[in-house]
Design a protein around this motif. Structure first.
Motif, short mmCIF file in Angstrom:
data_model
loop_
_atom_site.label_atom_id
_atom_site.label_comp_id
_atom_site.label_asym_id
_atom_site.label_seq_id
_atom_site.Cartn_x
_atom_site.Cartn_y
_atom_site.Cartn_z
N ALA A 175 40.69 39.78 37.99
CA ALA A 175 41.61 40.39 37.46
C ALA A 175 42.71 39.14 36.46
O ALA A 175 43.18 39.11 35.72
CB ALA A 175 42.53 41.19 38.35
N ALA A 176 42.78 38.16 37.41
CA ALA A 176 43.57 36.48 37.01
C ALA A 176 43.83 35.80 35.71
O ALA A 176 43.93 35.69 35.36
CB ALA A 176 43.77 36.01 37.68
N HIS A 177 42.16 36.47 35.57
CA HIS A 177 41.16 35.82 34.46
C HIS A 177 40.15 36.69 33.82
O HIS A 177 39.17 36.14 33.86
CB HIS A 177 40.33 34.39 35.25
N PRO A 178 40.50 37.72 33.22
CA PRO A 178 40.08 38.75 32.51
C PRO A 178 39.21 38.32 31.15
O PRO A 178 38.11 38.55 30.93
CB PRO A 178 41.13 39.78 31.44
N ASP A 179 39.20 37.10 30.49
CA ASP A 179 38.65 36.19 29.55
C ASP A 179 38.00 34.95 29.77
O ASP A 179 37.79 34.47 28.97
CB ASP A 179 40.23 36.24 28.57
N ASP A 180 37.79 35.05 30.94
CA ASP A 180 37.12 33.49 31.71
C ASP A 180 36.39 34.08 32.56
O ASP A 180 36.64 33.48 33.81
CB ASP A 180 38.03 32.18 31.39
N ILE A 181 35.47 34.88 32.72
CA ILE A 181 34.25 35.08 34.04
C ILE A 181 34.25 34.00 35.36
O ILE A 181 33.92 33.76 36.20
CB ILE A 181 33.13 35.96 33.88
N GLU A 182 33.68 32.50 34.07
CA GLU A 182 33.53 31.50 35.29
C GLU A 182 34.17 31.25 36.17
O GLU A 182 34.72 30.34 36.91
CB GLU A 182 32.77 30.64 33.80
N THR A 183 35.54 31.09 35.26
CA THR A 183 36.62 30.23 36.13
C THR A 183 36.88 31.46 37.28
O THR A 183 37.49 30.52 38.58
CB THR A 183 37.90 30.46 35.13
N ALA A 184 37.44 32.79 36.88
CA ALA A 184 37.06 33.33 38.01
C ALA A 184 36.03 33.12 39.40
O ALA A 184 36.80 33.29 40.44
CB ALA A 184 37.00 34.98 37.40
N LEU A 185 34.72 33.22 38.77
CA LEU A 185 33.83 32.86 39.94
C LEU A 185 33.75 31.93 40.49
O LEU A 185 33.62 31.70 41.66
CB LEU A 185 32.66 33.28 39.27
N THR A 186 34.13 31.19 39.81
CA THR A 186 34.11 29.44 40.50
C THR A 186 35.94 29.32 41.41
O THR A 186 35.94 28.83 42.31
CB THR A 186 34.86 27.93 39.36
#
Length: 364
Positions: A322-333
């Protein structure tokens, strides 16, 4: 986020993730092997801790519903010697730090909080494969497939998603438990009910133990632990309840009858549950478009933290997405870099130590 999240596994961790994503307006589909919410028993009691599991409930905005599930007084704990001597009798302190709830009821409030159709029942994942550019395909037992750009393995110890990230597989920890139930305990099994008390009871001994707790509806649920190799259990015919019960009871000869009653007088056939764990500190390098949570990521020896960690994993992953809706890889990392040390800490300092305390030579 425009990419729907695909979750494999509708246990507590996967459903917590789905709920947190729903709270934030992120589309998600959960594929679950079971044919329906009531296809099988969901296990017994869980103590949901204020430092992890309850944080997940808060993130899911379900605290009011959760409080309605709490069984008052179940935080009480007793420790007994095999002869029945009470070594510790600790009352429920009423603080709510680790209130007890039924696993099935907790799962149900999560299911009830999701839009209809979020969970696709009867979808057992058979295999997964990478398609490139962060996309993955899941093949189900019925031959159907789904392709996704964001795949989450919440599918437990024998995860079909894990091979996309890691070659690790669970290994037997050298111990199994045999599960039993006594119903209407206060009237039909009063001595056992008194021994267990109002909450949980532990009777530790070298390589043997009995753990029991009082569930809703005057039910005693016991886990009889034995540290033996798997071939020892393979020699017992668990399809014959009487034979299996007698064989397990032999290992507890000389124990107080109010304790062995939890084995010999079970109202259900004894169920064998071998215990497995992934290597402590299990982790993987970042692979685009896929991650794991709960037992799929960090299966450990039972330590009271498994469900709590799975729910917290789900909540933290949902919040990161939710905090990085346009950057999945940043969220997963972000999610994985916090999850790895958190799970390793609990496995090292709780799972291993508890196993030694309850099964070591200096148990008493």
């Amino acid at each position: 986020m425009h990419t729907p999240v695909t979750v494999i596994g509708g246990g507590l961790g996967g459903l917590t993730l789905a709920r947190v994503l729903h709270v934030h307006g992120i589309p998600v589909t959960v594929y679950e092997a079971e044919s329906s919410p009531t296809a099988r028993s969901q296990g017994g009691m869980l103590d949901i801790h204020d430092y992890n599991g309850q944080l997940a409930v808060e993130a899911a905005d379900l605290m009011d519903e959760f409080r309605g599930l709490i069984l008052e007084g179940r935080q009480a704990m007793r420790v007994l010697d095999p002869d029945g001597t009470v070594l510790l009798d600790k009352a429920d302190d009423g603080t709510g730090g680790r209130p007890e709830v039924q696993r099935g009821e907790l799962r149900q409030i999560l299911l009830d909080s999701l839009p209809a159709g979020t969970v696709r029942w009867g979808h057992k994942a058979n295999s997964t494969r990478a398609l490139g550019e962060g996309r993955h395909e899941v093949t189900f037992a019925d031959g159907s497939t789904v392709v996704t750009s964001l795949l989450v393995g919440a599918d437990g110890a024998w995860s079909r998603v894990r091979p996309l990230l890691s070659t690790a597989t669970p290994e037997y920890i050298g111990k199994s438990v045999v599960e039993t139930y006594l119903f209407d305990a206060d009237t039909r099994h009063p001595a056992a009910a008194k021994a267990v008390g109002g909450g949980s009871m532990i009777v530790p001994a070298p390589d043997r133990e009995i753990f029991a707790h009082r569930e809703r509806g005057d039910t005693l649920h016991a886990y009889v632990g034995l540290s033996e190799p798997q071939d020892w259990f393979d020699a017992i015919d668990f399809t014959d309840a009487a034979v299996a019960t007698a064989r397990i009871a032999r290992e507890f000869e000389g124990w107080a009858p109010e304790l062995t009653t939890l084995i010999t007088d079970s109202d259900t056939a004894p169920v064998l549950r071998p215990l497995y764990a992934l290597p402590t500190g299990h982790r993987w390098d970042r692979v685009p478009g896929v991650t794991l949570l709960g037992d799929a990521a960090h299966l450990a020896a039972p330590n009271g933290e498994g469900a709590n960690l799975a729910m917290l994993d789900g909540a933290e992953l949902g919040k990161a997405l939710a905090a990085h809706p346009d950057d999945i890889e940043t969220a997963l990392t972000e999610y994985e870099q916090a999850m790895f040390p958190r799970s390793a800490e609990h496995a090292t300092f709780e799972g291993a130590e508890l196993s030694e305390i309850f099964s070591g030579d200096a148990t008493p």
